[in-house]
Design an enzyme around this catalytic site. Structure first.
Site, short mmCIF file in Angstrom:
data_model
loop_
_atom_site.label_atom_id
_atom_site.label_comp_id
_atom_site.label_asym_id
_atom_site.label_seq_id
_atom_site.Cartn_x
_atom_site.Cartn_y
_atom_site.Cartn_z
N ALA A 1 0.82 -1.21 0.00
CA ALA A 1 0.00 0.00 0.00
C ALA A 1 0.86 1.26 0.00
CB ALA A 1 -0.94 -0.01 1.21
N ALA B 1 9.63 0.95 8.99
CA ALA B 1 10.13 0.48 10.28
C ALA B 1 11.33 -0.44 10.13
CB ALA B 1 9.01 -0.22 11.05
N CYS C 1 4.79 -12.00 -0.04
CA CYS C 1 4.22 -13.25 -0.54
C CYS C 1 5.31 -14.23 -1.01
CB CYS C 1 3.26 -12.98 -1.69
SG CYS C 1 1.81 -12.01 -1.21
N ASP D 1 -3.35 -3.82 4.55
CA ASP D 1 -3.80 -4.82 5.49
C ASP D 1 -4.24 -4.26 6.83
OD1 ASP D 1 -3.11 -6.57 3.52
OD2 ASP D 1 -1.49 -7.57 4.61
N TYR E 1 -8.59 -20.08 -27.53
CA TYR E 1 -8.58 -21.54 -27.71
C TYR E 1 -7.44 -21.96 -28.61
CZ TYR E 1 -9.53 -25.95 -30.08
OH TYR E 1 -9.39 -27.19 -30.63
N TRP F 1 -14.97 -24.63 -25.93
CA TRP F 1 -15.66 -24.15 -24.74
C TRP F 1 -14.68 -24.27 -23.58
CZ3 TRP F 1 -19.80 -21.43 -25.27
CH2 TRP F 1 -20.76 -21.73 -26.25
#
Length: 451
Positions: free
Chosen positions: A12, A34, A43, A282, A428, A436
């Site tokens: 952020a 910090a 992550c 967060d 596709y 599909w």
């Protein structure tokens, strides 16, 4: 010249800083961090611990030099103690403990979350770790390199717990996962959680569910993890992955309102109730796009979006955060589990009349080598709207699970009905899909089951 202070240098914070400078290149932006790791991929920590990412520096989205080249002033190793909102001043400590005051015109709080520390005896013993920030991963990696443990216990079966079970196994360790709930990965339905458990066990991980942990104790060179009914598991090291909670102590010092979930209350512009103070990431509540109310959904993707909105608005913009669907994906060994939107129980609790249908499909044409089955659980509203509400997908790594969830996340975000999914013009070619796509055949299967 306007003075923008940003507290926090993760998703952020950096997004706010970059967007503010993009909109107004002359604004003075100072980012107070910090630790010494601005704009690092949190992550990615499990993959650094596992050794799949060999150098911790690779986790930096941008180097310090690259950030400073954007005209952003970095204050690393500085901890902000309080905010005086009336005077528009923050009080911080530098790495030597010296106190200093900084004035601001606009302030953005991006303090993130902190790991949940269960109130259990032994959580501070040597060999017991939490994993949230870079310092955590460096400490754990150093311990693994120095002590060469051969076994690990992971307390918690959420996303971090699953990734760390994979990481420890990758290092050749014997791994046990202990989860309080009846299934692991409770962000998906229990029936799918069972499939995740099967993947863990197939890869040599011992899984214990329905087990509350009461204490950790030292047993010679090993650690004992104690639970109910005399349960005891032994290992060389323990990782506690019991979730996270919003870090709001600084916001409270400024009189910022805290919401029902213990996170900072913001509006769509990411403004708090205190003039000239914004917040994102967060540490804040998140507007849920379907539920149309605030929840707590700490996700990196959401933090980036919220930070961008906050950064733009600090320099006079009119951006709005449009909301989250809780779109998530995790890789666990050769399995990928993903979800977006609402599950059946969540939809029912929200007042919808959900119908959930399970569907299995090949990820691409079977005549091309390597075709794999994927399991799709799709949820829609049975009422007149027949609106797509959510999906959960499990499949093999490499079967484009993330792509499929993203397609349906976009469909949900735009309020598409289930029968409109067939109208989507999707790619596709035999090695990658079918005429599909599986998301379309899943929607078609849902329509067949509609009564």
């Amino acid at each position: 010249m306007m003075n923008l202070l940003i507290v926090g240098g993760s998703d952020a914070g950096i997004s706010a800083a970059l967007r503010a400078k993009e909109i107004d290149p002359v604004v003075a932006v100072t980012m107070i961090v910090a630790d010494r790791f601005p704009n690092f991929s949190i992550c990615g920590l499990p993959f650094y611990v596992s050794g799949e990412t060999t150098d911790w520096r690779q986790l930096a989205h941008r180097t310090i030099a690259e950030i400073e080249e954007k005209g952003i002033r970095l204050m690393l190793g500085h901890f902000v103690d309080t905010i005086d909102a009336a005077k528009q001043v923050i009080v911080a400590r530098d790495p030597d403990g010296k106190m200093l005051s900084l004035e601001y015109d606009k302030l953005m709080i991006g303090t993130g979350a902190v790991s949940t520390r269960p109130s259990m005896e032994g959580i501070d013993l040597p060999g017991v770790f939490l994993l949230r920030w870079m310092e955590d991963s460096l400490a754990l990696k150093h311990y693994l390199d120095e002590n060469k443990p051969t076994s690990a216990i992971v307390i918690g079966g959420g996303y971090i717990g699953m990734e760390m079970a994979d990481a420890f196994t990758h290092l050749g360790m014997n791994v046990t996962v202990i989860e309080y709930a009846d299934t692991v990965l409770t962000t998906v339905d229990p029936e799918l959680g069972i499939k995740v458990r099967e993947t863990l066990e197939r890869n040599g991980v011992k899984v214990v569910t329905g087990m509350p942990v009461s204490a950790i104790e030292r047993n010679g060179e090993q650690l004992n993890v104690l639970g109910s009914n005399g349960f005891c598991a032994k290992a060389d090291t323990v990782l506690v992955a019991a979730g996270a909670r919003p870090n709001v102590s600084l916001a409270k010092s400024a009189g910022v309102d805290i919401g029902d979930f213990g996170a900072i209350r913001v509006n769509g512009r990411m403004e708090t109730n205190v003039a000239n103070i914004f917040a994102a990431g967060d540490c804040v509540e998140t507007w849920h796009h379907i539920l149309e109310k605030y929840v707590y959904l700490p996700l990196g993707t959401t933090a980036h979006k919220q930070g961008r909105v906050a950064g733009e608005n600090t320099v006079g913009g009119s951006a709005t955060f449009k909301g989250s669907l809780g779109t998530q994906v995790v890789k666990i060994f050769d399995l990928v589990a993903a979800r977006t939107g609402l599950r059946d129980t969540e939809a029912k609790a929200a007042g919808f009349d959900p119908l959930t249908v399970d569907h299995e499909a090949w990820d691409h044409k079977v005549y091309y080598p390597g075709a794999k089955r994927m399991h799709i659980r799709i949820t829609g509203d049975r009422r007149n709207s027949q609106r797509l509400l959510g999906v959960q997908i499990l499949g093999n790594y490499g079967t484009e699970i993330s792509k499929r969830v993203d397609v349906l996340a976009a469909a949900i975000f735009n309020g598409m009905k289930m029968d409109e999914i067939s109208d989507l013009d999707l790619t596709y070619t035999p090695p990658l899909s079918s005429p599909w796509d599986p998301v379309q055949t899943a929607a078609q299967e849902w329509m067949k089951n509609l009564s």
